[in-house]
Scaffold this motif. Structure first.
Motif, PDB file in Angstrom:
ATOM      1  N   UNK A   3     -30.076  23.635  26.263  1.00 29.61           N
ATOM      2  CA  UNK A   3     -30.081  24.692  27.267  1.00 29.61           C
ATOM      3  C   UNK A   3     -29.909  26.041  26.575  1.00 29.61           C
ATOM      4  N   UNK A   4     -30.425  27.096  27.205  1.00 26.95           N
ATOM      5  CA  UNK A   4     -30.271  28.461  26.695  1.00 26.95           C
ATOM      6  C   UNK A   4     -29.590  29.284  27.783  1.00 26.95           C
ATOM      7  N   UNK A   5     -28.469  29.918  27.427  1.00 24.31           N
ATOM      8  CA  UNK A   5     -27.729  30.745  28.390  1.00 24.31           C
ATOM      9  C   UNK A   5     -27.657  32.169  27.875  1.00 24.31           C
ATOM     10  N   UNK A   6     -28.124  33.093  28.695  1.00 24.70           N
ATOM     11  CA  UNK A   6     -28.110  34.520  28.372  1.00 24.70           C
ATOM     12  C   UNK A   6     -27.106  35.163  29.308  1.00 24.70           C
ATOM     13  N   UNK A   7     -26.028  35.719  28.736  1.00 23.59           N
ATOM     14  CA  UNK A   7     -24.917  36.205  29.561  1.00 23.59           C
ATOM     15  C   UNK A   7     -24.629  37.678  29.293  1.00 23.59           C
ATOM     16  N   UNK A   8     -24.849  38.513  30.311  1.00 22.11           N
ATOM     17  CA  UNK A   8     -24.525  39.953  30.266  1.00 22.11           C
ATOM     18  C   UNK A   8     -25.058  40.625  29.004  1.00 22.11           C
ATOM     19  N   UNK A   9     -26.313  40.333  28.671  1.00 19.97           N
ATOM     20  CA  UNK A   9     -26.911  40.851  27.437  1.00 19.97           C
ATOM     21  C   UNK A   9     -27.436  42.270  27.638  1.00 19.97           C
ATOM     22  N   UNK A  10     -27.064  43.136  26.715  1.00 23.86           N
ATOM     23  CA  UNK A  10     -27.554  44.514  26.684  1.00 23.86           C
ATOM     24  C   UNK A  10     -28.214  44.754  25.331  1.00 23.86           C
ATOM     25  N   UNK A  11     -29.207  45.642  25.315  1.00 24.09           N
ATOM     26  CA  UNK A  11     -29.830  46.066  24.067  1.00 24.09           C
ATOM     27  C   UNK A  11     -30.120  47.556  24.148  1.00 24.09           C
ATOM     28  N   UNK A  12     -29.617  48.287  23.149  1.00 26.31           N
ATOM     29  CA  UNK A  12     -29.810  49.732  23.098  1.00 26.31           C
ATOM     30  C   UNK A  12     -30.497  50.092  21.790  1.00 26.31           C
ATOM     31  N   UNK A  13     -31.600  50.844  21.872  1.00 25.81           N
ATOM     32  CA  UNK A  13     -32.260  51.418  20.706  1.00 25.81           C
ATOM     33  C   UNK A  13     -31.945  52.906  20.702  1.00 25.81           C
ATOM     34  N   UNK A  14     -31.064  53.350  19.811  1.00 25.80           N
ATOM     35  CA  UNK A  14     -30.677  54.754  19.806  1.00 25.80           C
ATOM     36  C   UNK A  14     -29.996  55.114  21.113  1.00 25.80           C
ATOM     37  N   UNK A  15     -30.604  56.027  21.859  1.00 23.22           N
ATOM     38  CA  UNK A  15     -30.046  56.416  23.163  1.00 23.22           C
ATOM     39  C   UNK A  15     -30.767  55.743  24.328  1.00 23.22           C
ATOM     40  N   UNK A  16     -31.710  54.853  24.002  1.00 24.17           N
ATOM     41  CA  UNK A  16     -32.505  54.197  25.039  1.00 24.17           C
ATOM     42  C   UNK A  16     -31.995  52.790  25.302  1.00 24.17           C
ATOM     43  N   UNK A  17     -31.626  52.524  26.548  1.00 29.84           N
ATOM     44  CA  UNK A  17     -31.164  51.193  26.917  1.00 29.84           C
ATOM     45  C   UNK A  17     -32.371  50.378  27.391  1.00 29.84           C
ATOM     46  N   UNK A  18     -32.687  49.326  26.651  1.00 30.15           N
ATOM     47  CA  UNK A  18     -33.888  48.535  26.913  1.00 30.15           C
ATOM     48  C   UNK A  18     -33.582  47.311  27.766  1.00 30.15           C
TER      49      UNK A  18
END
Length: 356
Positions: A3-18
């Motif tokens: 199983x794959x669980x993705x929990x509250x994942x954030x990704x920021x490139x510089x000042x840009x939240x992707x």
């Protein structure tokens, strides 16, 4: 498999939240499709699962193990890329076996695994050819074969069919789905094509601007879209949206359309509330002008199996997909009758689903 669980994942490139706090649970053996328009963050999310992008915050678990700090080669995942990523100087056999050779797998085991993958994918007669001698579909099968021989816990597909022509894409969709049914390996597939998503997925994750708009089975998203974005993205042609106002009287609740027609709906609340009345093109029928929404035919597009008719209703284009042959022509006055049992109502301001 895992199983794959993705929990509250954030990704920021510089000042840009992707990626903005994505939560997705993918069951062992499930085929999950991440779908959305270009730039919505689906490929970035896939690359974070693969370990090719670092996670700014949150957790990704594969088989119950947190892999945030685990290098890509140790995650036991195999990725199939859009551009195939084959080594041009290697034969099909060597492309498929290269990762196993790096892992110092015994030669007899390599031959066994490559032979099995070649049999599954119909590549047996092509093992001694080079990538330049293969068609696009054959190259994609080699890329999948290279993933299969590793026998990973998870397959990751990053828009693998976008470089193929339309007919070959349809054939390859079937091949990938059959492959999943045979191997039963957890698979995560990224595409911007909602037809691919609908026909291949056990579960669809619809994304927009780095957030998840809705998760569900294909027909669940089609029948009960959570908002106007999902309603417009899932289904082709897109759902028609007509502006209206909720009205309540002794006869019950209905939506008063700008076109001047009253449409009965179930469960809508808020007398005087501005709404969007959604109806899919395939849930409209052609009737006499007085018996439905008054419309003018703009374009008639016969496809053989059905006919797509673009009409203008109070200055707005409305598309109807009709199973029967029609005799109308551009400029004709017709009526469009919605199937009221299949209508949808959304709040005009937020876009959230209200009823039906």
């Amino acid at each position: 498999m895992a199983a794959v669980d993705i929990a509250s994942v954030h990704k920021v490139f510089g000042s840009t939240q992707v990626i903005r706090g994505v939560d997705v649970a993918i069951a062992d053996g499930e085929f999950c499709v991440l779908v959305g328009p270009s730039g919505c963050g689906k490929s970035t999310l896939l690359r974070m699962i693969a370990g090719l992008e670092e996670i700014t915050s949150g957790e990704i678990r594969i088989g119950g193990t947190v892999v945030n700090r685990v290098p890509p080669k140790a995650r036991d995942v195999a990725m199939v890329f859009q551009n195939y990523a084959l080594y041009p100087h290697m034969t099909v056999r060597d492309n498929m076996s290269f990762a196993l050779m790096l892992a110092k797998t015994p030669k007899d085991e390599i031959a066994k695994k490559v032979g099995r993958a070649a049999e599954i994918l119909g590549l047996g007669a092509l093992l001694d050819r080079y990538p330049r001698q293969l068609s696009g579909g054959q190259r994609q099968r080699v890329a999948m074969g290279r993933a299969i021989v590793r026998d990973p816990q998870v397959f990751l597909f990053d828009e693998p069919l976008s470089n193929l022509d339309a007919k070959l894409r349809v054939a390859m969709r079937t091949e990938i789905r059959e492959l999943h049914q045979r191997l039963k390996t957890t698979s995560i597939y990224v595409t911007h094509d909602q037809i691919e998503a609908m026909t291949m997925a056990d579960k669809i994750v619809v994304m927009r601007d780095g957030v998840v708009e809705q998760i569900g089975a294909p027909l669940e998203l089609y029948d009960r879209p959570a908002n106007t974005f999902v309603a417009g993205f899932i289904g082709s042609p897109a759902m028609n949206m007509l502006a209206g106002v909720v009205q309540r009287d002794d006869g019950g609740v209905h939506v008063e359309l700008a076109a001047g027609r009253r449409m009965t709906v179930a469960g809508a609340t808020g007398d005087g509330r501005k709404v969007l009345y959604g109806i899919r093109p395939e849930h409209l029928s052609l009737v006499e002008p007085a018996a439905g929404l008054a419309a003018e035919v703009v374009v008639v597009e016969p496809t053989g199996a059905d006919t797509q008719v673009v009409c203008r209703v109070s200055g707005q284009d409305v598309i109807a997909v009709l199973r029967d042959r029609v005799s109308c022509r551009p400029g004709d006055r017709v009526g469009l009758r919605p199937d009221s049992g299949r209508a949808h109502v959304f709040d005009a301001e937020s876009g959230a689903r209200l009823a039906a």
